[in-house]
Design an enzyme around this catalytic site. Structure first.
Site, PDB file in Angstrom:
ATOM      1  N   GLU A 172      43.485  36.606  44.407  1.00 39.27           N
ATOM      2  CA  GLU A 172      42.214  35.867  44.387  1.00 39.27           C
ATOM      3  C   GLU A 172      42.469  34.367  44.211  1.00 39.27           C
ATOM      4  O   GLU A 172      41.954  33.726  43.293  1.00 39.27           O
ATOM      5  CB  GLU A 172      41.276  36.415  43.292  1.00 39.27           C
ATOM      6  CG  GLU A 172      40.853  37.838  43.565  1.00 39.27           C
ATOM      7  CD  GLU A 172      39.663  38.332  42.756  1.00 39.27           C
ATOM      8  OE1 GLU A 172      39.186  37.636  41.841  1.00 39.27           O
ATOM      9  OE2 GLU A 172      39.187  39.447  43.060  1.00 39.27           O
ATOM     10  N   GLU A 294      41.460  45.776  45.766  1.00 35.40           N
ATOM     11  CA  GLU A 294      40.555  45.914  44.613  1.00 35.40           C
ATOM     12  C   GLU A 294      39.189  46.322  45.145  1.00 35.40           C
ATOM     13  O   GLU A 294      38.596  45.596  45.947  1.00 35.40           O
ATOM     14  CB  GLU A 294      40.434  44.602  43.822  1.00 35.40           C
ATOM     15  CG  GLU A 294      41.671  44.290  43.014  1.00 35.40           C
ATOM     16  CD  GLU A 294      41.491  43.110  42.068  1.00 35.40           C
ATOM     17  OE1 GLU A 294      40.357  42.897  41.577  1.00 35.40           O
ATOM     18  OE2 GLU A 294      42.490  42.408  41.838  1.00 35.40           O
TER      19      GLU A 294
HETATM   20  O1  AHR Z   1      39.761  44.138  38.414  1.00 30.66           O
HETATM   21  C1  AHR Z   1      39.261  43.155  37.570  1.00 30.66           C
HETATM   22  C2  AHR Z   1      39.371  41.761  38.169  1.00 30.66           C
HETATM   23  O2  AHR Z   1      38.550  41.659  39.290  1.00 30.66           O
HETATM   24  C3  AHR Z   1      40.720  41.339  38.681  1.00 30.66           C
HETATM   25  O3  AHR Z   1      41.545  40.858  37.685  1.00 30.66           O
HETATM   26  C4  AHR Z   1      40.382  40.267  39.647  1.00 30.66           C
HETATM   27  O4  AHR Z   1      41.325  40.164  40.695  1.00 30.66           O
HETATM   28  C5  AHR Z   1      39.005  40.646  40.156  1.00 30.66           C
HETATM   29  O5  AHR Z   1      38.142  39.587  40.116  1.00 30.66           O
END
Ligand code: AHR
Length: 486
Positions: A172, A294
């Site tokens: 991210e 994710e």
């Molecule tokens: O999964 C929780 C968080 O969500 C992670 O650390 C991040 O990459 C995303 O924003």
């Protein structure tokens, strides 16, 4: 009228990579510490510090790959702090401000993967790390020369190279990983990845930090500037039932919010298709994979728990989101090479919840269990005809696949309150019967430490062979897995 499913065994499509069923574990809340790792001296049964109960549960669903150490944590993590003696204590600024003692580091992660029998996917630090640091981490892990860096690995008890393949270059980076612009990150990616070398026969599979949701610009810039230097690009997209300020309770929701949750989860179809279209423009041969590393439901934390720990319960609603999402990924198997649901234990949409030495398997865990036959199977075309439930979401969602002569159909009834009669027909085989398993429960049903087996997989009964195909009734809110005979 009965819903219909027609699958085609004569025209198998892309292989559904087993990595689509991958997982993610961050240094966040009780995912690693207490969830996966308790340390060798714990009273909780463990092997080299890894919880035996959790490891065994994850092995049962054939966990294929585990992403680590983050998440946002990855871009504040300095790998040398997590090896050898006298490990540095740091503040985990992203997640609760707790002290991270680095007792779970590179060797512990590789030991966890060894016990799980899964592949390692490591996400390196771009946001606050250096090119040299990332480059030396790869050397430490994968080289078998007698360089000073590799000698440190030997001194820490591992003579053989670990041969890690999946390598993420930042997380991210448009946000917690450095608030970069796409153009800046693309240049950083080119630079960092250059210094991540291949050692011996081990070829890194390099994963660029990709967009969030429908940030088409980020994808466009990456594909334009980096496509020849990456094996895959990542995508993050969560299902937040309400909004980011009040995401909604994990366990208390009404029928409308359930349907909203499904519509939001189904938005994955639009987002994956959109990114695929951009990727196809630059990479029509589909050499670059899309990795959704994710995803999952993000609810409010359970009342009374640390807001920075993201601990949430898991109901049949989450199970339905898992089935709907996995079906989308399977349908896009030609481009989607891996996904990693967030996160494995005690965080967000987890497989397992723990409390001290107790463990509970979530409804989402059971969906993963039902889907294991799709791993590395050929995707079969599968036409599903069922009523619209809400927005673009239909009552039934399904995946069909074939591997080693075994044809598997997973089919879910997403309706919270209506059963569905289904007729299943197949081109290429005369169906003579099926056996199956089913997960079903009221949409709020969950497993708790008081009632651990409230929602579990049961044998699927009542499959009839008719002239039109197999006939069965799927109860409301259910996920079934059938092995078709013919
Ligand atoms: O999964 C929780 C968080 O969500 C992670 O650390 C991040 O990459 C995303 O924003």
């Amino acid at each position: 009228m009965a819903a219909k499913i027609l699958l085609d065994t004569l025209n198998p499509g892309a292989t559904i990579s087993r990595h689509i069923y991958g997982h993610f574990a961050e240094h966040l809340g009780r995912c690693i510490y207490g969830g996966l790792f308790v340390g060798k001296d714990s009273n909780i049964p463990n092997v080299n510090g890894m919880r035996t109960d959790v490891v065994e549960a994850l092995k049962k669903i054939k966990i294929p790959v585990l992403r680590w150490p983050g998440g946002c944590f990855a871009d504040e993590y300095h790998w040398e702090d997590g090896i050898g003696e006298n490990r540095k204590r740091m503040v985990n600024t992203n997640w609760g401000g707790v002290v991270e003692d680095n007792s779970f580091g590179t060797h512990e992660f590789m030991e966890l993967c060894r016990q799980l029998g899964c592949e390692a996917y490591i996400c390196g630090n771009v946001g606050s790390g250096t090119v040299r640091e990332m480059s030396e981490w790869v050397e430490y892990l994968n080289s078998d020369s007698d360089s000073t860096t590799v000698q440190r690995r030997w001194a820490n008890g591992h003579k053989e190279p670990f041969n890690v393949k999946f390598w993420g270059v930042g997380n991210e980076n448009w946000g917690c990983g450095g608030n970069m612009r796409a153009e800046f990150y693309a240049d950083q990616y080119r630079r960092f990845q250059t210094m991540c070398r291949n050692y011996g026969d081990n070829k890194l599979y390099k994963i660029a930090g990709g967009p969030s949701d429908d940030d088409w610009h980020w994808m466009e810039v990456l594909m334009q500037n980096c496509k020849t230097m990456m094996d895959a690009v990542s995508l993050h997209k969560y299902t937040v039932p309400k909004d980011w300020t009040d995401k909604g309770s994990a366990t208390e929701f009404d029928g409308d919010l359930y349907l909203t949750t499904l519509r939001k989860a189904y938005d994955m179809e639009r987002v994956v298709s959109g990114h695929e279209t951009i990727m196809d423009r630059y990479d029509p041969e589909r050499k670059v994979g899309l990795i959704v590393d994710e995803w999952g439901c993000w609810h409010n934390v359970e009342p009374g728990t640390n807001p920075g720990f993201l601990y949430q319960q898991n109901t049949m609603r989450d199970a339905m989101v898992a089935a709907l999402s996995l079906d989308i990924f399977n349908r896009h198997a030609g481009r989607v090479t891996m996904t990693n649901i967030a996160q494995t234990v005690n965080v967000l949409q987890s497989m397992v919840l723990t409390e001290g030495d107790e463990m509970v398997l979530t409804p989402t865990y059971h969906v993963y269990d039902l889907y294991t036959p799709h791993m590395d199977a050929a995707l079969l075309p599968c036409a599903v005809q069922s009523p619209v439930l809400t927005g673009d979401v239909h009552q039934l969602t399904a995946t069909a696949s074939q591997k080693d002569g075994v044809t598997t159909l997973t089919v879910s009834n997403l309706s919270a309150d209506e059963a569905c009669e289904v007729v299943i027909d197949a081109v290429g085989i005369d169906l003579t019967g099926a056996e199956g398993r089913i997960l079903t429960g009221e949409v709020h049903a969950m497993n708790t430490f008081e009632n651990k087996e409230n929602v579990t997989i049961q044998p699927l009964t009542g499959i009839e062979v008719t002239a039109k195909g197999l006939k069965l009734t799927l109860p409301a809110c259910s996920v079934a897995a059938l092995t078709l005979h013919g």
